[in-house]
Design a protein around this motif. Sequence first.
Motif, PDB file in Angstrom:
ATOM      1  N   HIS A 238       0.821  -1.208   0.000  1.00  0.00           N
ATOM      2  CA  HIS A 238       0.000   0.000   0.000  1.00  0.00           C
ATOM      3  C   HIS A 238       0.860   1.265   0.000  1.00  0.00           C
ATOM      4  CE1 HIS A 238      -3.656  -2.331   0.676  1.00  0.00           C
ATOM      5  NE2 HIS A 238      -3.000  -2.995   1.617  1.00  0.00           N
ATOM      6  N   LEU A 239       2.079   1.160   0.526  1.00  0.00           N
ATOM      7  CA  LEU A 239       2.951   2.326   0.595  1.00  0.00           C
ATOM      8  C   LEU A 239       3.676   2.608  -0.707  1.00  0.00           C
ATOM      9  CD1 LEU A 239       4.507   1.785   4.140  1.00  0.00           C
ATOM     10  CD2 LEU A 239       2.812   3.475   3.474  1.00  0.00           C
ATOM     11  N   ARG A 240       3.599   1.692  -1.659  1.00  0.00           N
ATOM     12  CA  ARG A 240       4.265   1.937  -2.937  1.00  0.00           C
ATOM     13  C   ARG A 240       3.711   3.177  -3.627  1.00  0.00           C
ATOM     14  NH1 ARG A 240       3.668  -4.193  -4.616  1.00  0.00           N
ATOM     15  NH2 ARG A 240       5.446  -5.119  -3.520  1.00  0.00           N
ATOM     16  N   LEU A 241       2.417   3.414  -3.471  1.00  0.00           N
ATOM     17  CA  LEU A 241       1.821   4.595  -4.098  1.00  0.00           C
ATOM     18  C   LEU A 241       2.362   5.885  -3.499  1.00  0.00           C
ATOM     19  CD1 LEU A 241      -1.902   3.414  -4.323  1.00  0.00           C
ATOM     20  CD2 LEU A 241      -0.183   3.427  -6.138  1.00  0.00           C
ATOM     21  N   LEU A 242       2.851   5.830  -2.269  1.00  0.00           N
ATOM     22  CA  LEU A 242       3.400   7.015  -1.608  1.00  0.00           C
ATOM     23  C   LEU A 242       4.888   7.201  -1.874  1.00  0.00           C
ATOM     24  CD1 LEU A 242       1.654   6.635   1.879  1.00  0.00           C
ATOM     25  CD2 LEU A 242       0.840   7.855  -0.155  1.00  0.00           C
ATOM     26  N   GLU A 243       5.488   6.229  -2.572  1.00  0.00           N
ATOM     27  CA  GLU A 243       6.920   6.267  -2.878  1.00  0.00           C
ATOM     28  C   GLU A 243       7.746   6.459  -1.608  1.00  0.00           C
ATOM     29  OE1 GLU A 243       7.813   9.033  -5.982  1.00  0.00           O
ATOM     30  OE2 GLU A 243       6.059   8.484  -7.159  1.00  0.00           O
ATOM     31  N   SER A 244       7.341   5.791  -0.546  1.00  0.00           N
ATOM     32  CA  SER A 244       8.020   5.946   0.741  1.00  0.00           C
ATOM     33  C   SER A 244       9.003   4.832   1.033  1.00  0.00           C
ATOM     34  CB  SER A 244       6.980   6.013   1.867  1.00  0.00           C
ATOM     35  OG  SER A 244       6.154   4.872   1.850  1.00  0.00           O
ATOM     36  N   GLY A 245       9.094   3.841   0.163  1.00  0.00           N
ATOM     37  CA  GLY A 245      10.028   2.754   0.386  1.00  0.00           C
ATOM     38  C   GLY A 245       9.484   1.707   1.343  1.00  0.00           C
ATOM     39  N   THR A 246      10.384   0.863   1.820  1.00  0.00           N
ATOM     40  CA  THR A 246      10.025  -0.269   2.665  1.00  0.00           C
ATOM     41  C   THR A 246       9.902   0.156   4.127  1.00  0.00           C
ATOM     42  OG1 THR A 246      11.164  -1.798   1.187  1.00  0.00           O
ATOM     43  CG2 THR A 246      10.762  -2.565   3.419  1.00  0.00           C
ATOM     44  N   VAL A 247       8.984  -0.493   4.840  1.00  0.00           N
ATOM     45  CA  VAL A 247       8.888  -0.300   6.288  1.00  0.00           C
ATOM     46  C   VAL A 247      10.128  -0.930   6.921  1.00  0.00           C
ATOM     47  CG1 VAL A 247       7.568  -0.808   8.374  1.00  0.00           C
ATOM     48  CG2 VAL A 247       6.373  -0.328   6.231  1.00  0.00           C
TER      49      VAL A 247
END
Length: 329
Positions: A238-247
Motif C-alpha cells: 500500500h505504501l508503494r503509491l506514496l513512494e516511501s520505500g520499505t517499512v
Amino acid sequence: MDRDRFARFAIVIATFVLAPVLLEMLAWYIEGEEYNVSRAITVISVVTGLALIALVAGRLRGRLPTMLVTAMTVTAAGGIVLGFAAGFGPVLWNGHMSGELLGLSMIGIAAFTLLTGTYLLVLFRRGLYVPHLEATAGPSPTTTKRKVIGESEILIRTQPDISAALEKALGSCVSVIDQDDLHFVAFFSPGGCAFYTDVLDDADLQHFFHESTPEERRISYLKLGRQLEWIGQRLDTHLRLLESGTVIRTVLDVERGALFHYWVDHGRYVVGVTLDQRKVGQADDKMAKLVDMIRGHFTLPPINQRSRPEPGGNLRAIREDQAWPESGS
C-alpha cells in the motif's frame, strides 16, 4: 498454531457430508430393500478425497480464511438437508426426491463452494488475510551454546551450519545483548530463523516471568517476529503509491517492555526484545546500530542513521498566565 486443527477440519467436513449417506443406508435397512453399495462406496470415496484435500491444502502454504470455512460449513449443512430428504423421504412421507433435483442441488452447492473459495483465495493473495505463518516458518535453531560476558550469561542458538556473514552477524548480536536493556535478538533469513541469542535465563530477570517460562517466551517472540514481517510486507504493497520505500522499523511498545522489528534486506530482518519498560529507548537505539552493523556484514550501506533531539531543544516554555490559542486561529 496447532496444526491438528486441520485434521479436525477435515473430520468435520467428512462427518457433515457422510451423515446423509449413513442415514440413507439406515433408511434402506429399515425398508428391507437392497442398498446400492457401489453408489455408497463412490460417495464415500469422493467425500474422503475432499476431506484429504482440505487437510493437505491447510498444511501447504497457509490457513484458509475463516469466511471460507464458514461457507463450506453452510454448504455442508445444505448437503445434510438434501441427504435427509433423499434418504428419509420414502420412510417419513412416502415420497422421494428425484435424482435430477438432488444432482442439480449438489452441483449448486459445489459451485458455490468453489466460487467462494476461489474468491477468498484471490483476496488472500492480495494480502487481506493473515496466513498460517508456522506452515512456512522453517526449522528453528537447535545448536545451543552459552557464553559469559561480564555479568551476563548469554544463550546462543543457531542453525547447524551458518555462513561466514551470519557468523559475523551473530557476533554483532552477542555484543549488544545485555541484562540491562536489550534482552533478546533473533535474525531471520529467507530460510527462517538463522539464530537467536538472549539473556532470558539470567537470575536478575526472573521477576519479569510470572505465567510463562523463558523458553515459552522465545517461541512466542519468534512467532511475533514472523507476524510483524508479514504485516510489514502487506503495508509495503500500500505504501508503494506514496513512494516511501520499505517499512524498516516497527516497534510494539507494550506495557511491559517492547518488541522491535527491523528490516535488514529482502528476506532478512532482526527481532529484538526488552523486558524493561524503562529501557525501551536504549534498546531501540541499540537495535538501530545493530542493524547497520549487520548490513555492513552483507556489504550493504547503513539505513538507520538518525539523530535524537537534545532534551528541550525543540520546546519552548509557556508562561502560566499565557492563554492557549483558540482552535483554528
